[in-house]
Design a protein around this motif. Structure first.
Motif, PDB file in Angstrom:
ATOM      1  N   ALA A  15       0.833  -1.209   0.000  1.00  0.00           N
ATOM      2  CA  ALA A  15       0.000   0.000   0.000  1.00  0.00           C
ATOM      3  C   ALA A  15       0.860   1.249   0.000  1.00  0.00           C
ATOM      4  N   ASP A  16       2.012   1.187   0.622  1.00  0.00           N
ATOM      5  CA  ASP A  16       2.893   2.349   0.686  1.00  0.00           C
ATOM      6  C   ASP A  16       3.557   2.602  -0.666  1.00  0.00           C
ATOM      7  N   SER A  35       3.568 -11.696  -3.553  1.00  0.00           N
ATOM      8  CA  SER A  35       2.260 -11.831  -4.199  1.00  0.00           C
ATOM      9  C   SER A  35       1.482 -12.996  -3.590  1.00  0.00           C
ATOM     10  N   LYS A  36       2.183 -14.096  -3.282  1.00  0.00           N
ATOM     11  CA  LYS A  36       1.531 -15.256  -2.687  1.00  0.00           C
ATOM     12  C   LYS A  36       0.941 -14.918  -1.322  1.00  0.00           C
ATOM     13  N   GLN A  37       1.685 -14.167  -0.507  1.00  0.00           N
ATOM     14  CA  GLN A  37       1.206 -13.825   0.834  1.00  0.00           C
ATOM     15  C   GLN A  37       0.024 -12.853   0.758  1.00  0.00           C
ATOM     16  N   ILE A  38       0.061 -11.919  -0.179  1.00  0.00           N
ATOM     17  CA  ILE A  38      -1.053 -10.973  -0.307  1.00  0.00           C
ATOM     18  C   ILE A  38      -2.317 -11.721  -0.745  1.00  0.00           C
ATOM     19  N   ARG A  39      -2.173 -12.679  -1.692  1.00  0.00           N
ATOM     20  CA  ARG A  39      -3.334 -13.457  -2.101  1.00  0.00           C
ATOM     21  C   ARG A  39      -3.902 -14.264  -0.935  1.00  0.00           C
ATOM     22  N   ALA A  40      -3.012 -14.795  -0.087  1.00  0.00           N
ATOM     23  CA  ALA A  40      -3.474 -15.551   1.083  1.00  0.00           C
ATOM     24  C   ALA A  40      -4.234 -14.629   2.050  1.00  0.00           C
ATOM     25  N   LEU A  41      -3.734 -13.399   2.215  1.00  0.00           N
ATOM     26  CA  LEU A  41      -4.416 -12.441   3.090  1.00  0.00           C
ATOM     27  C   LEU A  41      -5.784 -12.078   2.513  1.00  0.00           C
ATOM     28  N   GLU A  42      -5.846 -11.909   1.208  1.00  0.00           N
ATOM     29  CA  GLU A  42      -7.125 -11.581   0.576  1.00  0.00           C
ATOM     30  C   GLU A  42      -8.142 -12.707   0.771  1.00  0.00           C
ATOM     31  N   ARG A  43      -7.655 -13.965   0.735  1.00  0.00           N
ATOM     32  CA  ARG A  43      -8.573 -15.084   0.966  1.00  0.00           C
ATOM     33  C   ARG A  43      -9.109 -15.051   2.395  1.00  0.00           C
ATOM     34  N   GLN A  44      -8.244 -14.695   3.345  1.00  0.00           N
ATOM     35  CA  GLN A  44      -8.694 -14.607   4.738  1.00  0.00           C
ATOM     36  C   GLN A  44      -9.702 -13.465   4.920  1.00  0.00           C
ATOM     37  N   VAL A  45      -9.425 -12.336   4.279  1.00  0.00           N
ATOM     38  CA  VAL A  45     -10.313 -11.182   4.386  1.00  0.00           C
ATOM     39  C   VAL A  45     -11.622 -11.442   3.631  1.00  0.00           C
ATOM     40  N   GLY A  46     -11.516 -12.180   2.560  1.00  0.00           N
ATOM     41  CA  GLY A  46     -12.684 -12.462   1.748  1.00  0.00           C
ATOM     42  C   GLY A  46     -12.960 -11.422   0.697  1.00  0.00           C
ATOM     43  N   GLU A  48     -10.724  -8.611  -2.408  1.00  0.00           N
ATOM     44  CA  GLU A  48      -9.472  -8.075  -2.927  1.00  0.00           C
ATOM     45  C   GLU A  48      -9.059  -6.834  -2.142  1.00  0.00           C
ATOM     46  N   LEU A  49      -7.751  -6.741  -1.874  1.00  0.00           N
ATOM     47  CA  LEU A  49      -7.213  -5.571  -1.173  1.00  0.00           C
ATOM     48  C   LEU A  49      -6.599  -4.574  -2.161  1.00  0.00           C
ATOM     49  N   PHE A  50      -6.229  -5.068  -3.333  1.00  0.00           N
ATOM     50  CA  PHE A  50      -5.625  -4.202  -4.350  1.00  0.00           C
ATOM     51  C   PHE A  50      -6.318  -4.442  -5.691  1.00  0.00           C
ATOM     52  N   VAL A  51      -6.418  -3.362  -6.466  1.00  0.00           N
ATOM     53  CA  VAL A  51      -6.874  -3.451  -7.844  1.00  0.00           C
ATOM     54  C   VAL A  51      -5.631  -3.401  -8.718  1.00  0.00           C
ATOM     55  N   ARG A  52      -5.385  -4.498  -9.497  1.00  0.00           N
ATOM     56  CA  ARG A  52      -4.152  -4.611 -10.266  1.00  0.00           C
ATOM     57  C   ARG A  52      -4.473  -4.643 -11.764  1.00  0.00           C
ATOM     58  N   ASP A  53      -3.577  -4.079 -12.532  1.00  0.00           N
ATOM     59  CA  ASP A  53      -3.559  -4.342 -13.970  1.00  0.00           C
ATOM     60  C   ASP A  53      -2.096  -4.484 -14.371  1.00  0.00           C
ATOM     61  N   SER A  54      -1.820  -4.512 -15.630  1.00  0.00           N
ATOM     62  CA  SER A  54      -0.446  -4.765 -16.081  1.00  0.00           C
ATOM     63  C   SER A  54       0.516  -3.639 -15.742  1.00  0.00           C
ATOM     64  N   ALA A  58      -3.470  -0.297  -7.172  1.00  0.00           N
ATOM     65  CA  ALA A  58      -4.181   0.676  -6.344  1.00  0.00           C
ATOM     66  C   ALA A  58      -4.930  -0.060  -5.241  1.00  0.00           C
ATOM     67  N   LEU A  59      -5.166   0.617  -4.155  1.00  0.00           N
ATOM     68  CA  LEU A  59      -5.955   0.026  -3.071  1.00  0.00           C
ATOM     69  C   LEU A  59      -7.402  -0.118  -3.500  1.00  0.00           C
ATOM     70  N   SER A  60      -7.987  -1.251  -3.171  1.00  0.00           N
ATOM     71  CA  SER A  60      -9.423  -1.431  -3.384  1.00  0.00           C
ATOM     72  C   SER A  60     -10.161  -0.736  -2.244  1.00  0.00           C
ATOM     73  N   PRO A  61     -11.479  -0.605  -2.324  1.00  0.00           N
ATOM     74  CA  PRO A  61     -12.233  -0.041  -1.194  1.00  0.00           C
ATOM     75  C   PRO A  61     -12.004  -0.809   0.101  1.00  0.00           C
ATOM     76  N   VAL A  62     -11.928  -2.143   0.018  1.00  0.00           N
ATOM     77  CA  VAL A  62     -11.675  -2.942   1.223  1.00  0.00           C
ATOM     78  C   VAL A  62     -10.251  -2.679   1.731  1.00  0.00           C
ATOM     79  N   GLY A  63      -9.288  -2.602   0.819  1.00  0.00           N
ATOM     80  CA  GLY A  63      -7.918  -2.299   1.218  1.00  0.00           C
ATOM     81  C   GLY A  63      -7.799  -0.932   1.865  1.00  0.00           C
ATOM     82  N   THR A  64      -8.532   0.038   1.316  1.00  0.00           N
ATOM     83  CA  THR A  64      -8.536   1.388   1.899  1.00  0.00           C
ATOM     84  C   THR A  64      -9.104   1.365   3.314  1.00  0.00           C
ATOM     85  N   ALA A  65     -10.141   0.568   3.524  1.00  0.00           N
ATOM     86  CA  ALA A  65     -10.739   0.468   4.862  1.00  0.00           C
ATOM     87  C   ALA A  65      -9.794  -0.228   5.843  1.00  0.00           C
TER      88      ALA A  65
END
Length: 302
Positions: A15-16, A35-46, A48-54, A58-65
């Motif tokens: 995020a920083d 990337s693997k750890q962030i995906r694991a965290l997203e699964r726990q949160v339920g 996406e925490l980031f909006v990614r493209d190529s 950017a932070l998603s609304p859930v990531g911002t919260a």
């Protein structure tokens, strides 16, 4: 949701930097591992925490919260780690215990036993201080706690826990004209020369000269003494007599010296003292150990 602190640190790093590559470099891990750890965290949160493209992250609304709470949790844990390290360092530190004469009365071994049970890595060290310092090292901070006689000079600077209350006796040469009496009144002693503590002892010097029991009559000073040995020698030499705590009478009751009960002076108090502004766990722990031994509750240092 059981989230590992490491995963929160990874999340905050991404995020920083808003870059998995830059965050991985800052964390000294590989980008795939991050990337693997962030995906694991997203699964726990339920979610996406980031909006990614190529090209962008950017932070998603859930990531911002989540971000401000993650920052607070990490800051709190960092403070906890510092507190733990400080406590560990303190636990293994030396504790200087000031004494002017041995407290006796079985206090030191009993308190040490309780203290070292609570602080097994601590190193209690006795420090003998001359009678010219009635605080036994507290005033100049060469002692962390001290066994002292009350009243204590600058008493508002210290917490005190009374550990013994005893009648005072008078020590005098065996050849003294009053030595044959079984009991003495303090009025019998008013014209006798007294051994006095050094003038630097202040109110404690006055106390052991029993100024409050003299009805305004100034004491006769036969000699000043700064230790038990000096007291004994001065008594044997006939330089004067001296008031003592009952528990300290054996320190001078040897060849040529006797002690007698004396009426007309109040009992004396031996106390453990420590500085009010000293909040260290070792100091509080020693006071609590002493309180347990004497069956009293130590004053709060909060």
């Amino acid at each position: 949701m059981d989230v590992h602190g490491r995963d929160l640190r990874y999340f905050v790093a991404v995020a920083d930097h808003l870059s998995f590559t830059a965050a991985a470099e800052a964390l000294y891990i590989s980008q795939p591992a991050l990337s693997k750890q962030i995906r694991a965290l997203e699964r726990q949160v339920g979610a996406e925490l980031f909006v990614r493209d190529s090209r962008t992250v950017a932070l998603s609304p859930v990531g911002t919260a989540l971000l401000p709470h993650a920052l607070r949790l990490l800051a709190t844990w960092e403070m906890a780690e510092l507190a733990v390290e400080s406590a560990k360092a303190t636990q293994g530190a030396a504790l200087a215990i000031g004494i002017s004469t041995s407290p006796g009365r079985g206090l030191l071994p009993a308190v040490r036993s309780r203290f070292t049970t609570a602080f097994p890595d601590a190193k209690p060290v006795l420090r003998l201080v001359g009678w010219d310092d009635p605080t036994a090292g507290l005033a100049d901070e060469s002692a962390d706690v001290a066994f002292v006689w009350l009243p204590l000079v600058d008493s508002d600077r210290y917490h005190c826990l009374v550990v013994a209350t005893e009648p005072r006796v008078v020590a005098l040469p065996q050849s003294h004209h009053l030595a044959d009496r079984e009991h003495l009144d303090f009025t019998d002693l008013l014209d006798e020369p007294f051994l006095a503590l050094p003038t630097s002892a202040g109110v404690l010097r006055d106390y052991w000269l029993a100024l409050d029991a003299r009805a305004g009559r100034a004491p006769i000073i036969g000699a000043e003494v700064s230790s038990t040995e000096e007291t004994y020698e001065a008594l044997v030499n006939g330089d004067g007599i001296v008031l003592l705590a009952t528990g300290n009478a054996p320190l001078v009751t040897r060849d040529g010296v006797v002690t007698r009960p004396v009426h007309g002076v109040p009992p004396c108090e031996l106390a453990l003292a420590w500085r009010r502004d000293d909040k260290r766990p070792l100091v509080r722990g020693y006071a609590q150990a002493c309180a347990l031994v004497v069956g009293e509750r130590a004053p709060t240092t909060a």
